[in-house]
Design a protein around this motif. Structure first.
Motif, PDB file in Angstrom:
ATOM      1  N   ALA A  44      -2.339   7.522  -2.167  1.00  0.00           N
ATOM      2  CA  ALA A  44      -1.674   6.312  -1.679  1.00  0.00           C
ATOM      3  C   ALA A  44      -0.448   6.679  -0.861  1.00  0.00           C
ATOM      4  O   ALA A  44       0.085   7.783  -0.962  1.00  0.00           O
ATOM      5  N   ASP A  45      -0.008   5.728  -0.028  1.00  0.00           N
ATOM      6  CA  ASP A  45       1.216   5.892   0.753  1.00  0.00           C
ATOM      7  C   ASP A  45       2.292   4.986   0.170  1.00  0.00           C
ATOM      8  O   ASP A  45       2.004   3.882  -0.289  1.00  0.00           O
ATOM      9  N   PHE A  46       3.544   5.455   0.219  1.00  0.00           N
ATOM     10  CA  PHE A  46       4.647   4.749  -0.421  1.00  0.00           C
ATOM     11  C   PHE A  46       5.774   4.490   0.572  1.00  0.00           C
ATOM     12  O   PHE A  46       6.116   5.365   1.380  1.00  0.00           O
ATOM     13  N   LEU A  47       6.348   3.292   0.487  1.00  0.00           N
ATOM     14  CA  LEU A  47       7.469   2.904   1.337  1.00  0.00           C
ATOM     15  C   LEU A  47       8.612   2.425   0.459  1.00  0.00           C
ATOM     16  O   LEU A  47       8.468   1.467  -0.310  1.00  0.00           O
ATOM     17  N   ALA A  48       9.770   3.101   0.560  1.00  0.00           N
ATOM     18  CA  ALA A  48      10.969   2.738  -0.196  1.00  0.00           C
ATOM     19  C   ALA A  48      11.873   1.896   0.699  1.00  0.00           C
ATOM     20  O   ALA A  48      12.280   2.352   1.774  1.00  0.00           O
ATOM     21  N   VAL A  49      12.195   0.696   0.251  1.00  0.00           N
ATOM     22  CA  VAL A  49      13.046  -0.230   0.996  1.00  0.00           C
ATOM     23  C   VAL A  49      14.370  -0.364   0.266  1.00  0.00           C
ATOM     24  O   VAL A  49      14.402  -0.775  -0.905  1.00  0.00           O
ATOM     25  N   GLU A  50      15.453  -0.021   0.933  1.00  0.00           N
ATOM     26  CA  GLU A  50      16.768  -0.026   0.296  1.00  0.00           C
ATOM     27  C   GLU A  50      17.836  -0.263   1.357  1.00  0.00           C
ATOM     28  O   GLU A  50      17.660   0.131   2.508  1.00  0.00           O
ATOM     29  N   PRO A  69      14.025  12.711  10.371  1.00  0.00           N
ATOM     30  CA  PRO A  69      12.827  12.742  11.218  1.00  0.00           C
ATOM     31  C   PRO A  69      11.523  12.734  10.436  1.00  0.00           C
ATOM     32  O   PRO A  69      10.502  12.233  10.924  1.00  0.00           O
ATOM     33  N   ALA A  70      11.533  13.297   9.234  1.00  0.00           N
ATOM     34  CA  ALA A  70      10.310  13.373   8.441  1.00  0.00           C
ATOM     35  C   ALA A  70      10.087  12.145   7.564  1.00  0.00           C
ATOM     36  O   ALA A  70       8.940  11.786   7.281  1.00  0.00           O
ATOM     37  N   TYR A  71      11.179  11.491   7.136  1.00  0.00           N
ATOM     38  CA  TYR A  71      11.034  10.442   6.127  1.00  0.00           C
ATOM     39  C   TYR A  71      11.534   9.063   6.550  1.00  0.00           C
ATOM     40  O   TYR A  71      11.017   8.051   6.071  1.00  0.00           O
ATOM     41  N   PHE A  86       5.489  -2.427  12.062  1.00  0.00           N
ATOM     42  CA  PHE A  86       5.212  -1.202  11.318  1.00  0.00           C
ATOM     43  C   PHE A  86       3.713  -0.948  11.319  1.00  0.00           C
ATOM     44  O   PHE A  86       2.925  -1.824  10.951  1.00  0.00           O
ATOM     45  N   ASP A  87       3.305   0.244  11.749  1.00  0.00           N
ATOM     46  CA  ASP A  87       1.901   0.624  11.774  1.00  0.00           C
ATOM     47  C   ASP A  87       1.693   1.734  10.741  1.00  0.00           C
ATOM     48  O   ASP A  87       1.969   2.899  11.017  1.00  0.00           O
ATOM     49  N   PRO A  88       1.237   1.399   9.526  1.00  0.00           N
ATOM     50  CA  PRO A  88       1.101   2.414   8.479  1.00  0.00           C
ATOM     51  C   PRO A  88       0.227   3.592   8.884  1.00  0.00           C
ATOM     52  O   PRO A  88       0.560   4.748   8.588  1.00  0.00           O
ATOM     53  N   ALA A  89      -0.887   3.348   9.543  1.00  0.00           N
ATOM     54  CA  ALA A  89      -1.785   4.442   9.926  1.00  0.00           C
ATOM     55  C   ALA A  89      -1.097   5.414  10.863  1.00  0.00           C
ATOM     56  O   ALA A  89      -1.285   6.638  10.760  1.00  0.00           O
ATOM     57  N   GLU A  90      -0.284   4.889  11.759  1.00  0.00           N
ATOM     58  CA  GLU A  90       0.443   5.755  12.693  1.00  0.00           C
ATOM     59  C   GLU A  90       1.537   6.533  11.968  1.00  0.00           C
ATOM     60  O   GLU A  90       1.726   7.735  12.205  1.00  0.00           O
ATOM     61  N   VAL A  91       2.253   5.878  11.085  1.00  0.00           N
ATOM     62  CA  VAL A  91       3.378   6.509  10.397  1.00  0.00           C
ATOM     63  C   VAL A  91       2.911   7.585   9.419  1.00  0.00           C
ATOM     64  O   VAL A  91       3.464   8.690   9.375  1.00  0.00           O
ATOM     65  N   TYR A  92       1.871   7.280   8.643  1.00  0.00           N
ATOM     66  CA  TYR A  92       1.415   8.214   7.608  1.00  0.00           C
ATOM     67  C   TYR A  92       0.287   9.132   8.091  1.00  0.00           C
ATOM     68  O   TYR A  92      -0.070  10.082   7.388  1.00  0.00           O
ATOM     69  N   GLY A  93      -0.268   8.813   9.246  1.00  0.00           N
ATOM     70  CA  GLY A  93      -1.331   9.656   9.789  1.00  0.00           C
ATOM     71  C   GLY A  93      -2.662   9.503   9.087  1.00  0.00           C
ATOM     72  O   GLY A  93      -3.518  10.378   9.169  1.00  0.00           O
ATOM     73  N   ARG A  94      -2.868   8.390   8.404  1.00  0.00           N
ATOM     74  CA  ARG A  94      -4.126   8.140   7.710  1.00  0.00           C
ATOM     75  C   ARG A  94      -4.181   6.676   7.304  1.00  0.00           C
ATOM     76  O   ARG A  94      -3.205   5.936   7.452  1.00  0.00           O
ATOM     77  N   THR A  95      -5.314   6.264   6.774  1.00  0.00           N
ATOM     78  CA  THR A  95      -5.462   4.928   6.213  1.00  0.00           C
ATOM     79  C   THR A  95      -5.592   5.068   4.709  1.00  0.00           C
ATOM     80  O   THR A  95      -6.514   5.723   4.212  1.00  0.00           O
TER      81      THR A  95
END
Length: 219
Positions: free
Chosen positions: A69-75, A14-16, A35-44
């Protein structure tokens, strides 16, 4: 997965973990998913994406070093993502999210166009047998997908310990009108933001040279 990884998948998801609508396969992304980064991370903030993040060692270290910065791990391997979530939780890396998905689909439809500040591809599967090289990730088609996702002036950083793959990467990116070299000579300097991982150590122990490449998105 180990028992600990199984628990992490349930308790920390739920958190990650980014839940994504699927296409035809279990790691595919539905073409309509967004994917909406601002919505997911709660910031720009600048978005840095690592494709093939493995156990998450590189991206977690980077997330801790770059709280701005915000980070997205794709695996595609669930055990690696579970380990990433466990380590992120232990280290307090709150600016990281993970997604179990095929990278080309993430880049071509899921992330917003020109939303990625940096895209990392560190030690992708080399598919070193001649009959398997067509399965390699970094090709001219991948360059097109990366170009869609990366913002103008953004960076594509790559590293591998397989010389022929490194040369193939360079050929593919040199051929792209969307990128320019961000290095002089044959190879880029080692990216200082990349921590030493098991994959790099394995290549060094085998006597293989590590080759970095860095390209800047133009236009």
């Amino acid at each position: 997965m180990s028992d600990g990884q199984e628990r992490a998948w349930v308790e920390l998801a739920p958190a990650y973990l980014i839940d994504v609508a699927r296409g035809v396969a279990e790691t595919s992304v539905h073409p309509d998913a967004r994917f909406d980064p601002a919505e997911v991370y709660g910031r720009t903030a600048p978005l840095i994406v690592e494709v093939g993040s493995g156990q998450g060692h590189a991206i977690i270290a980077a997330a801790l070093a770059r709280p701005d910065a915000d980070f997205l791990a794709v695996e595609v391997f669930r055990a690696g993502l579970a380990r990433t979530m466990l380590d992120a939780e232990r280290e307090g890396a709150r600016n990281i999210r993970v997604i179990e998905a095929n990278a080309p689909e993430v880049l071509t439809t899921f992330v917003p166009e020109a939303s990625v500040s940096e895209l990392w591809v560190f030690f992708p599967d080399p598919w070193h047998k001649n009959k398997h090289t067509k399965r390699r990730l970094v090709t001219e088609e991948f360059a097109e997908a990366a170009a869609r996702a990366i913002t103008a002036g953004g960076m594509l950083r790559m590293a591998t310990d397989w010389e022929d793959y490194a040369r193939g990467m360079r050929v593919a990116l040199d051929a792209s009108p969307h990128f320019e070299r961000a290095f002089e000579g044959d190879w880029a300097e080692r990216f200082e933001g990349r921590v030493m991982t098991a994959f790099e150590r394995k290549g060094i122990r085998a006597g293989r040279d590590i080759r970095d490449l860095a390209y800047r998105r133009v236009g």
